[in-house]
Design a protein around this motif. Structure first.
Motif: not given
Ligand SMILES: NC(=O)c1ccc[n+]([C@@H]2O[C@H](COP(=O)([O-])OP(=O)(O)OC[C@H]3O[C@@H](n4cnc5c(N)ncnc54)[C@H](OP(=O)(O)O)[C@@H]3O)[C@@H](O)[C@H]2O)c1
Length: 330
Positions: A102-106, A87-89, A29-34, A73-81
């Motif tokens: 992560e898979v829904l974050c572009f 993203a969609q939720i 998972e990814v934390l995003v400042d919206v 979060g752990e294991g996230v590789t496709r995006v970085k800080v």
């Protein structure tokens, strides 16, 4: 963090802006400042308590967001800080921070604003799922889009046009007619007419000829759905996207039989849950078309989070032209 909170389902006035616990990203998972979140018609159904998928209360509504990655979060590789992402939720976008999969974050194209990113979420994915995944539209086909000046509708107009269709856009006012023409519609038909059943068919046949429409992308339901069934070509397909007008139509099966018509359902969120790789491929294509100038989200207004009622009311009152966006932080 500040967020819009549903304590009880009901009118927009029941929604409140308040403090909500900060989310933290788990595995994958990814934390995003919206920075921006767009309003979708289904948000009204979620807030009102009539949507098919409701989380336990209290919760934060909102399905589309754009912002900056704050933590992974752990294991996230496709995006970085620091990455600028959309993203969609299922819910949680109307807040200063959100956790997304992560898979829904572009990562967004560099020239895309946060408002455009938030407006390029669910509606463009839905348009892509309808046109490409469900209907397998071919260049040269005639495509009718109903509710064409709304979020999904305008995305359908732009995408169908970009992929080579002749597009007929159905709208209820002159202002909406201008918007869809400016966004690539070849023909405009009006739904704010007496005797919609007959008038709609006359308008569509005048636009594309009596052969009719190969593919209908139907966002409205009710009388507009009924009228759309009567303009379809032999072996035409109709994708059922939504019922913004309020009435879920009934269909006489005999009518489908005699004209070889296919009715096709679509629930975009299923693609997010079941086949995220299809969603990722869709975004690669949507971003490429955006970079080529063939797709351009149309943001009619941006409201700071404290003006959320005005933002949501614009959609509720059927006044939205393209998309409305809520901006953060407060
Ligand atoms: N299947 C899926 O996965 C999926 C995903 C997203 C959205 N949806 C559905 O798709 C539809 C469109 O969503 P959206 O976010 O694009 O909505 P939107 O921006 O509010 O647009 C809806 C359009 O529907 C027409 N409409 C007719 N009667 C209406 C009424 N009583 N209230 C509001 N609009 C009315 C309006 O066009 P005119 O004034 O020109 O008639 C309006 O432009 C909704 O039914 C939504 O639930 C489905």
């Amino acid at each position: 963090m500040k967020a819009l909170i549903v304590q009880e389902h009901g009118a927009l006035e029941k929604l409140s802006l308040g403090d909500f616990p900060d989310p933290s990203p788990g595995k994958g998972e990814v934390l995003v400042d919206v920075h921006a979140a767009s309003v979708n018609f289904p948000d009204l159904l979620v807030i009102g308590g009539t949507y098919q998928n409701l989380p336990p209360r209290p919760f934060v509504p909102g399905k589309d967001l754009a912002g900056v990655v704050a933590a992974v979060g752990e294991g996230v590789t496709r995006v970085k800080v620091g990455d600028r992402v959309l993203a969609q939720i299922e819910h949680g976008a109307f807040a200063e921070r959100a956790v997304v999969r992560e898979v829904l974050c572009f990562v967004m194209p560099a020239k895309m604003s946060f408002a455009d990113g938030a407006a390029m979420g669910l509606v463009y994915l839905t348009a892509h799922n309808a046109i490409v995944e469900r209907a397998a539209m071919k260049a040269g086909e005639t495509v009718l889009v109903t509710g064409a000046a709304g979020g999904v509708g305008l995305a359908c107009v732009q995408l169908a046009k970009a992929l080579g269709a002749t597009v007929v856009a159905a709208v209820s006012s002159e202002e909406k007619a201008r918007l869809v023409r400016d966004n690539g519609a070849d023909h405009v038909v009006r739904t704010d007419v007496p005797d919609l059943r007959e008038s709609f068919r006359n308008q569509v046949f005048e636009a594309v000829g009596k052969r009719g429409i190969d593919l209908v992308l139907e966002n409205v339901g009710g009388d507009v759905f009924d009228a759309s069934l009567r303009v379809m070509a032999w072996c035409g397909r109709l994708v059922i996207i939504g019922f913004a007008g309020g009435r879920i139509p009934d269909v006489k099966a005999g009518y489908l039989l005699v004209k070889n018509i296919s009715l096709i359902g679509l629930q975009s969120s299923d693609y997010r849950e079941r086949t995220p790789e299809v969603v990722r491929k869709a975004y690669e294509r949507l971003f490429a078309l955006y970079e080529q100038g063939k797709l351009q989200p149309r943001v009619m207004a941006r409201y700071p989070m404290q003006d959320y009622v005005a933002a949501l009311q614009t959609v509720k009152d059927r006044k939205v032209l393209g998309k409305v966006v809520i901006t953060m932080p407060v």
